[in-house]
Write a protein that holds these residues in place. Structure first.
Motif, mmCIF file in Angstrom:
data_model
loop_
_atom_site.group_PDB
_atom_site.id
_atom_site.type_symbol
_atom_site.label_atom_id
_atom_site.label_comp_id
_atom_site.label_asym_id
_atom_site.label_seq_id
_atom_site.Cartn_x
_atom_site.Cartn_y
_atom_site.Cartn_z
ATOM 1 N N SER A 49 0.851 -1.182 0.000
ATOM 2 C CA SER A 49 0.000 0.000 0.000
ATOM 3 C C SER A 49 0.883 1.226 0.000
ATOM 4 C CB SER A 49 -0.904 0.004 1.233
ATOM 5 O OG SER A 49 -1.742 1.137 1.244
ATOM 6 N N THR A 57 -4.405 6.949 -2.418
ATOM 7 C CA THR A 57 -3.897 5.687 -1.893
ATOM 8 C C THR A 57 -3.943 4.578 -2.933
ATOM 9 O OG1 THR A 57 -6.089 5.106 -1.048
ATOM 10 C CG2 THR A 57 -4.607 6.251 0.459
ATOM 11 N N HIS A 58 -3.147 3.582 -2.685
ATOM 12 C CA HIS A 58 -3.093 2.409 -3.551
ATOM 13 C C HIS A 58 -2.965 1.171 -2.667
ATOM 14 C CE1 HIS A 58 -1.785 -0.360 -6.714
ATOM 15 N NE2 HIS A 58 -0.844 -0.733 -5.886
ATOM 16 N N TYR A 59 -3.614 0.091 -3.090
ATOM 17 C CA TYR A 59 -3.512 -1.192 -2.396
ATOM 18 C C TYR A 59 -3.367 -2.302 -3.413
ATOM 19 C CZ TYR A 59 -5.673 1.468 1.421
ATOM 20 O OH TYR A 59 -5.955 2.410 2.384
ATOM 21 N N LYS A 64 -7.060 -5.363 -0.402
ATOM 22 C CA LYS A 64 -8.162 -4.403 -0.530
ATOM 23 C C LYS A 64 -9.327 -4.817 0.347
ATOM 24 C CE LYS A 64 -7.154 -2.630 -5.152
ATOM 25 N NZ LYS A 64 -7.578 -2.596 -6.579
ATOM 26 N N THR A 68 -5.878 -0.541 5.607
ATOM 27 C CA THR A 68 -6.111 0.881 5.398
ATOM 28 C C THR A 68 -4.846 1.654 5.737
ATOM 29 O OG1 THR A 68 -8.449 0.646 6.004
ATOM 30 C CG2 THR A 68 -7.528 2.873 5.972
ATOM 31 N N ILE A 69 -4.399 2.467 4.793
ATOM 32 C CA ILE A 69 -3.238 3.309 5.026
ATOM 33 C C ILE A 69 -3.705 4.723 5.327
ATOM 34 C CG2 ILE A 69 -2.907 3.943 2.592
ATOM 35 C CD1 ILE A 69 0.143 3.701 3.097
ATOM 36 N N LEU A 80 -0.542 1.700 8.939
ATOM 37 C CA LEU A 80 -1.176 0.666 8.120
ATOM 38 C C LEU A 80 -2.015 -0.189 9.058
ATOM 39 C CD1 LEU A 80 -1.400 -0.475 5.223
ATOM 40 C CD2 LEU A 80 0.329 -2.168 5.882
#
Length: 123
Positions: A49, A57-59, A64, A68-69, A80
């Protein structure tokens, strides 16, 4: 520059952990993108992430809906939150930072790296 990752440990499947990455020595921390990578035994390192300086944000697909970042710039910290952990999440987790903060964060060649924190998911 120092990135201090913490929060790892042993947890049962389905459990939760929250990792923290505190940065020391980064000027204008809010400019930076921050990423969490992990490396499991015998596997390549992968970006789990990341979050850029606009809070985009990216996961990876496998986390997913479970991870959660988030970032608190006033504390030079990225978190995280990891819920519903699976045995496949077992790895050493590293945080990384780069000043190319506005870029698409999984493609950034991160300059600064922390030492890693071990997450073990096992019954």
């Amino acid at each position: 520059v120092q990135l201090q990752a913490s929060g790892g440990g042993l947890v049962q499947p389905g459990g939760s952990l929250r990792l923290s990455c505190v940065a020391d020595g980064l000027q204008h921390y809010d400019y930076y993108a921050i990423a969490w990578y992990r490396q499991a035994p015998g596997k390549e390192r992968e970006v789990v992430s990341c979050i850029n300086n606009a809070d985009a944000t990216h996961y990876i697909d496998s986390v997913k809906g479970r991870f959660t970042i988030s970032r608190v710039n006033a504390r030079n910290t990225v978190y995280l939150q990891m819920n519903s952990l699976k045995t496949d999440d077992t790895a050493v987790y590293y945080c990384a930072a780069d000043r190319a903060g506005g870029s698409y964060c999984p493609f950034i060649p991160y300059e600064h790296w922390g030492q890693g924190t071990l997450v073990t998911v096992s019954s």
